[in-house]
Design a protein around this motif. Sequence first.
Motif, PDB file in Angstrom:
ATOM      1  N   HIS A  85      55.946  43.268  60.153  1.00 38.89           N
ATOM      2  CA  HIS A  85      56.642  43.070  61.427  1.00 38.89           C
ATOM      3  C   HIS A  85      58.122  42.759  61.239  1.00 38.89           C
ATOM      4  N   CYS A  90      56.029  47.549  69.065  1.00 43.71           N
ATOM      5  CA  CYS A  90      54.900  47.316  68.166  1.00 43.71           C
ATOM      6  C   CYS A  90      53.855  46.449  68.882  1.00 43.71           C
ATOM      7  N   CYS A  94      52.969  43.699  68.065  1.00 41.68           N
ATOM      8  CA  CYS A  94      53.431  42.305  68.019  1.00 41.68           C
ATOM      9  C   CYS A  94      54.435  42.004  69.125  1.00 41.68           C
ATOM     10  N   CYS A 100      58.990  47.902  64.137  1.00 43.33           N
ATOM     11  CA  CYS A 100      58.579  47.160  62.933  1.00 43.33           C
ATOM     12  C   CYS A 100      58.256  48.133  61.794  1.00 43.33           C
TER      13      CYS A 100
END
Length: 418
Positions: free
Chosen positions: A256, A266, A268, A273
Motif C-alpha cells: 500500500h 485501491c 485500502c 498503491c
Amino acid sequence: MLAGARPDGGVVADMLQRGSNLPRVGDYNEVLVMDLIRRHPGISRIELAERTGLSGQTVLNICRRLIGKNLINQIGQIRSGAGGRRLAYQVVPDGRYAIGVDIDPARTVLIAVNLAGEVIDRMPLRMDDHSDIDQIVAGIDRATRDHLSRGRRGTLSGLGVALPRAATARCDPADRQQTRAGWNADELRDSLRSRLRIPVRIGPDAVAAATAELWAGTIDSQNFAFIYLGASVGAGVALGGEILRGETDNLGRLDHLGGDPNGPVCACGGRGCIGAVAEPSHLVVRARDLGLLNGTDPDDPVSTAAGIVELGRLAEYGDSAAAEVLDYAARTYGRAAATLAGLLDLDTIVFGGPNWPPLEPAFRRIVPQTIEALVGAGAPEVTMRSTTLGGEVGSIGAASLLLAETAGPFVAHLVLPA
Ligand SMILES: [Zn+2]
C-alpha cells in the motif's frame, strides 16, 4: 579500531547498546574475527588486533578456536621486523556450506554456497505447483537428496529458503485465507525440518536478497533497501548494517505504498498503491490493455515472468507500447523507492529478483531522476543500483541466512574502513 569503541572494552558496550542477540561476548568476538578473515583473505593477526581492538593474545586464541572448527586456516608464518612472526589467515571455503532455494516460480534450482560465497552445486528443483506446500517440501527434499548423494562438500550448515512475500505472513487462522498460498512459513519450516533433519531458516525473498548483498560484501552501503521484483514484490531493509526483520518477520511489504498518484483507488482507500498497480501481474494486464502479450496469463507467475521478458524484448526493438509499460513501472517504483529512502534515511536502493533484468534499462533511465525529484533539494543523495549477484540473489540470500550465523555479516558496520 571499532567505530564507537571505547578503550575500556567498547566492543562489549557497543554490542550491548546495540541489543545484539548473540548470547555471549566470546561468540561475538569470534564472529567479528571470522567476518574480517572472510572479507580480507590473508589478513594478519596484527591487522586483526588493530581492526577489532582486541589484544593480540585474544585474537590468537580466537583464531585457534576457528582453526579447530575448520572455519579458517593459517596461510603464512613469515618473519617480519624485529623477529616477530606474522601469522595470516583465510577461511576454509568448504569449512561450512549451506543449501539455498528461492521459491519463486521463475526460479527452478536449489544451490549450494560455501563460506567463500562460491556456488558449489546446482540441483534442478522440480515442482508443478509453487503454491502447494506438499509439492514444495517434496521438491526441496528431492533436490537436497540429489545433492547429498553426490557427496557432501564440507560441513553442511543447513537449508535456507526464500519465500515470496505472500507466503511468509504469520497470519492467525482467520486471516490465513488472505495469504495467496494458503500456508505460512512456520508450517514449511516444520515440514522441511522433520523431513530433512537439518537446520532450516526461512525468510522473505527480499530479506534474503538484502542479506546476500551484505554477506557477500557486494554493497558498501549500510543503509539500503533491496526491492525484490519476483512473483510478488517486497523490500528487504538494512539499517546500520543490520537486516531488519520486524515483529512477525514480515517487514518490507510495499503493497500500500503509493506508486501512481493518478492510479485507480485501491481496496485500502489509497490511490495507485504498488500492490494494486505495479506488481508483475499488473504490468501484464497493462500491456494486454495496449494490445500486447495476448497469450500471457497474469494469474500464472511463470507466464507472467515470460511476459515481462517479452516486454523487455519488445521495448528493446522499439515498441513504444511496451516501453510505455516499462516506463510506468519505473516511475511507480521510483516513487516508492523515494518514499522508502526518505522515511528510513537510506543512501542506496538496490533492485533485483527474477523479473528485474527486463525492467533494468527503463529503471536505470527513470528511477534516479524520480528519486532525485521526490527526495528534494538538500537531502542526502540516494543511489539506485542493480544487484551484482544476478538471478540467483534470492537463493544465495537463502543460503546466507545460515552462513551469516557462522560468518556474521552484521558486525561489519562496527569496523572502520581500512
Ligand atoms: Zn492500497
